[in-house]
Design an enzyme around this catalytic site. Structure first.
Site, PDB file in Angstrom:
ATOM      1  N   ASP A 115      -2.106  29.520  14.344  1.00 45.43           N
ATOM      2  CA  ASP A 115      -0.850  28.776  14.494  1.00 45.43           C
ATOM      3  C   ASP A 115      -1.072  27.340  14.044  1.00 45.43           C
ATOM      4  O   ASP A 115      -2.160  26.796  14.257  1.00 45.43           O
ATOM      5  CB  ASP A 115      -0.389  28.813  15.971  1.00 45.43           C
ATOM      6  CG  ASP A 115       1.118  28.683  16.096  1.00 45.43           C
ATOM      7  OD1 ASP A 115       1.648  27.633  15.681  1.00 45.43           O
ATOM      8  OD2 ASP A 115       1.769  29.615  16.583  1.00 45.43           O
ATOM      9  N   SER A 142       3.415  23.724  14.795  1.00 50.17           N
ATOM     10  CA  SER A 142       4.560  22.905  14.386  1.00 50.17           C
ATOM     11  C   SER A 142       5.750  23.164  15.306  1.00 50.17           C
ATOM     12  O   SER A 142       6.622  22.320  15.438  1.00 50.17           O
ATOM     13  CB  SER A 142       4.945  23.209  12.934  1.00 50.17           C
ATOM     14  OG  SER A 142       5.394  24.539  12.821  1.00 50.17           O
ATOM     15  N   ASP A 152      -2.599  26.505   8.737  1.00 46.94           N
ATOM     16  CA  ASP A 152      -1.415  26.963   8.023  1.00 46.94           C
ATOM     17  C   ASP A 152      -1.658  28.362   7.460  1.00 46.94           C
ATOM     18  O   ASP A 152      -2.736  28.636   6.922  1.00 46.94           O
ATOM     19  CB  ASP A 152      -1.136  25.978   6.878  1.00 46.94           C
ATOM     20  CG  ASP A 152       0.224  26.179   6.270  1.00 46.94           C
ATOM     21  OD1 ASP A 152       1.014  25.218   6.279  1.00 46.94           O
ATOM     22  OD2 ASP A 152       0.517  27.290   5.767  1.00 46.94           O
ATOM     23  N   TYR A 157      17.490  30.837   4.819  1.00 45.03           N
ATOM     24  CA  TYR A 157      16.609  31.496   5.788  1.00 45.03           C
ATOM     25  C   TYR A 157      16.704  33.014   5.623  1.00 45.03           C
ATOM     26  O   TYR A 157      15.694  33.719   5.507  1.00 45.03           O
ATOM     27  CB  TYR A 157      16.990  31.086   7.222  1.00 45.03           C
ATOM     28  CG  TYR A 157      16.395  31.990   8.268  1.00 45.03           C
ATOM     29  CD1 TYR A 157      15.018  31.993   8.488  1.00 45.03           C
ATOM     30  CD2 TYR A 157      17.193  32.868   9.015  1.00 45.03           C
ATOM     31  CE1 TYR A 157      14.456  32.850   9.428  1.00 45.03           C
ATOM     32  CE2 TYR A 157      16.643  33.717   9.942  1.00 45.03           C
ATOM     33  CZ  TYR A 157      15.277  33.708  10.147  1.00 45.03           C
ATOM     34  OH  TYR A 157      14.726  34.562  11.073  1.00 45.03           O
ATOM     35  N   PHE A 215      17.135  41.276  16.921  1.00 50.79           N
ATOM     36  CA  PHE A 215      18.480  40.769  17.176  1.00 50.79           C
ATOM     37  C   PHE A 215      18.319  39.407  17.875  1.00 50.79           C
ATOM     38  O   PHE A 215      17.673  38.542  17.322  1.00 50.79           O
ATOM     39  CB  PHE A 215      19.333  41.847  17.849  1.00 50.79           C
ATOM     40  CG  PHE A 215      19.824  42.815  16.783  1.00 50.79           C
ATOM     41  CD1 PHE A 215      18.929  43.646  16.114  1.00 50.79           C
ATOM     42  CD2 PHE A 215      21.131  42.798  16.343  1.00 50.79           C
ATOM     43  CE1 PHE A 215      19.331  44.458  15.051  1.00 50.79           C
ATOM     44  CE2 PHE A 215      21.553  43.609  15.284  1.00 50.79           C
ATOM     45  CZ  PHE A 215      20.653  44.432  14.649  1.00 50.79           C
TER      46      PHE A 215
HETATM   47  N1  UFG Z   1      26.784  29.599  20.175  1.00 47.02           N
HETATM   48  C1  UFG Z   1      27.655  28.716  20.797  1.00 47.02           C
HETATM   49  N2  UFG Z   1      27.200  27.464  21.106  1.00 47.02           N
HETATM   50  C2  UFG Z   1      25.934  27.041  20.819  1.00 47.02           C
HETATM   51  C3  UFG Z   1      25.038  27.957  20.186  1.00 47.02           C
HETATM   52  C4  UFG Z   1      25.514  29.206  19.875  1.00 47.02           C
HETATM   53  O1  UFG Z   1      28.813  29.063  21.060  1.00 47.02           O
HETATM   54  O2  UFG Z   1      25.596  25.887  21.122  1.00 47.02           O
HETATM   55  C5  UFG Z   1      27.246  30.968  19.869  1.00 47.02           C
HETATM   56  C6  UFG Z   1      27.227  31.313  18.385  1.00 47.02           C
HETATM   57  O3  UFG Z   1      28.433  30.926  17.773  1.00 47.02           O
HETATM   58  C7  UFG Z   1      27.028  32.822  18.446  1.00 47.02           C
HETATM   59  C8  UFG Z   1      26.159  33.033  19.675  1.00 47.02           C
HETATM   60  O4  UFG Z   1      26.325  31.864  20.474  1.00 47.02           O
HETATM   61  O5  UFG Z   1      28.256  33.485  18.650  1.00 47.02           O
HETATM   62  C9  UFG Z   1      24.671  33.189  19.362  1.00 47.02           C
HETATM   63  O6  UFG Z   1      24.245  32.104  18.561  1.00 47.02           O
HETATM   64  P1  UFG Z   1      22.686  31.791  18.310  1.00 47.02           P
HETATM   65  O7  UFG Z   1      22.617  30.536  17.509  1.00 47.02           O
HETATM   66  O8  UFG Z   1      21.949  31.822  19.606  1.00 47.02           O
HETATM   67  O9  UFG Z   1      22.181  33.055  17.488  1.00 47.02           O
HETATM   68  P2  UFG Z   1      22.702  33.653  16.102  1.00 47.02           P
HETATM   69  O10 UFG Z   1      23.199  35.021  16.394  1.00 47.02           O
HETATM   70  O11 UFG Z   1      23.597  32.754  15.390  1.00 47.02           O
HETATM   71  O12 UFG Z   1      21.354  33.689  15.245  1.00 47.02           O
HETATM   72  C10 UFG Z   1      20.148  34.187  15.790  1.00 47.02           C
HETATM   73  C11 UFG Z   1      18.966  33.456  15.164  1.00 47.02           C
HETATM   74  C12 UFG Z   1      18.871  33.791  13.715  1.00 47.02           C
HETATM   75  C13 UFG Z   1      18.828  35.251  13.544  1.00 47.02           C
HETATM   76  C14 UFG Z   1      20.011  35.905  14.182  1.00 47.02           C
HETATM   77  C15 UFG Z   1      19.906  37.397  14.102  1.00 47.02           C
HETATM   78  O13 UFG Z   1      19.111  32.068  15.316  1.00 47.02           O
HETATM   79  O14 UFG Z   1      17.680  33.243  13.207  1.00 47.02           O
HETATM   80  O15 UFG Z   1      20.062  35.541  15.566  1.00 47.02           O
HETATM   81  O16 UFG Z   1      20.822  38.009  14.922  1.00 47.02           O
HETATM   82  F1  UFG Z   1      18.823  35.554  12.235  1.00 47.02           F
END
Ligand code: UFG
Length: 336
Positions: free
Chosen positions: A33, A36, A60, A150, A179
């Site tokens: 690791d 970071s 790295d 990403y 997920f």
């Molecule tokens: N959300 C909010 N407020 C916040 C943060 C998130 O309402 O402050 C909502 C988002 O709109 C979404 C849900 O909470 O509906 C989950 O959001 P996250 O940011 O926790 O997760 P995401 O599903 O957007 O993305 C995550 C990872 C990604 C990955 C993806 C795969 O961050 O890297 O899951 O499902 F690719």
């Protein structure tokens, strides 16, 4: 004989939990690791949890000389590759960093593995390779796409593994599409520990609960979902870690590649997660409704059947356990 596994990014959130699960399952594991996005004390905490010394290489994953040294100093049977950048928003600002660390990191690792004669790799992929899926629950054979750098890097890595396996039958890969991992280890010693303002829902709610942020901003309440907020498949990180152990064991025993979703099959909304976290804390946590976040999809829920059929994986913990364990971890850390 005990098998030894190299975990790149092994001090990070999912890597550290997987380290514990591997040790519990009788594997030995070595960590690489660059710290970071991990705290320096994670290896010490892993020693407390597993009651055994932890071998850590600091550096790295693109450092070929370091990789060669790790393979020469340890009898590695397989690698679980977590080391990568993972913030969607940041990737839009810095696509080259994402391509360099995520894609070049993988190819450097594959070169080093081949030179060392190690041909078994578990790869951290993501549900984000499904792009904007039209259906759910999502089966693994849905066409893939990307909507940000990403996701592009993760999809590219999946394709690199396919090409490499196709060219040389010595290789076998496990591609695990995560997920939404949340929660923390039952010891409350390790958990999700973002170094900056959290992007993800549960770490953000945790900071609201700690009083570091005023209120959760709910990104959109006009989606076509039961309460209008985004629906996600949240999976407890300990379940996810166990999924890695089962997948790795399957990979080592069968010698066959597989691609599986790691999720629960159940969708929870932003409001349901906030309510679950409020129950864990014992008071209502504040929120405000704000517009949708760019790039968000309404629903992302796994069809988890393949992982169960292939290696008996089934997630066991629900959102209350996820939120309670997250709260236990952040409260303990706040109190030193
Ligand atoms: N959300 C909010 N407020 C916040 C943060 C998130 O309402 O402050 C909502 C988002 O709109 C979404 C849900 O909470 O509906 C989950 O959001 P996250 O940011 O926790 O997760 P995401 O599903 O957007 O993305 C995550 C990872 C990604 C990955 C993806 C795969 O961050 O890297 O899951 O499902 F690719």
């Amino acid at each position: 004989m005990t098998k030894t596994v190299l975990l790149t990014g092994g001090a990070g959130y999912i890597g550290s939990h997987t380290f514990v699960a591997l040790r519990e399952a009788g594997y030995d594991a070595v960590l690489l690791d660059n710290f970071s996005n991990a705290r320096d004390d994670v290896p010490d905490r892993l020693e407390i949890i597993t009651e055994a010394p932890v071998t850590v290489y600091r550096g790295d994953v693109r450092d070929r000389a370091l990789l060669a040294r790790i393979f020469s100093e340890n009898n590695i049977d397989a690698v679980v590759h977590f080391a990568a950048l993972k913030a969607v928003g940041e990737s839009v600002e810095k696509p080259l960093d994402y391509i360099d660390i995520n894609v070049t990191g993988l190819t450097a690792l594959l070169h080093a593995m081949r030179e060392a004669g190690v041909f078994r790799l578990v790869f951290s992929s993501t549900a984000t390779v499904y792009g904007t899926p039209e259906i759910w629950p999502i089966p693994e054979d849905l066409p893939r796409s990307y909507t940000n750098p990403y996701a592009f890097t993760k999809l590219t890595c999946e394709q690199i593994l396919e090409q490499v396996a196709h060219a040389d039958p010595n290789w076998a890969f496990a591609t695990l599409r995560y997920f939404n991992p949340v929660g923390a280890h039952q010891s409350a010693l390790i958990g999700e520990d973002p170094q900056d303002i959290p992007n993800n829902l549960v770490p953000y709610i945790a900071e609201v609960a700690m009083g570091k942020r005023e209120a959760l901003r709910v990104f959109g309440n006009d989606y076509e979902t039961p309460d209008g907020t985004g629906l996600r498949d949240y999976i407890h990180v300990e379940d996810l870690a166990r999924g890695h152990v089962l997948s790795l064991t399957q990979l080592l025993t069968s010698g066959e590649s597989h691609v599986v979703n790691l999720g629960t099959g159940t969708g929870s909304s932003v409001m349901e997660m906030l309510a679950a976290y409020s129950r864990a804390v014992g008071r209502e946590l504040p929120y405000v409704n704000v517009p949708r976040r760019a790039g968000d999809v309404p629903v992302l829920v796994a069809d988890p059947a393949k992982a169960e059929a292939l290696f008996g994986f089934r997630a066991e913990k629900g959102i209350d356990e996820m939120c309670a364990s997250s709260w236990a971890f952040v409260s303990r850390r706040r109190n030193g």
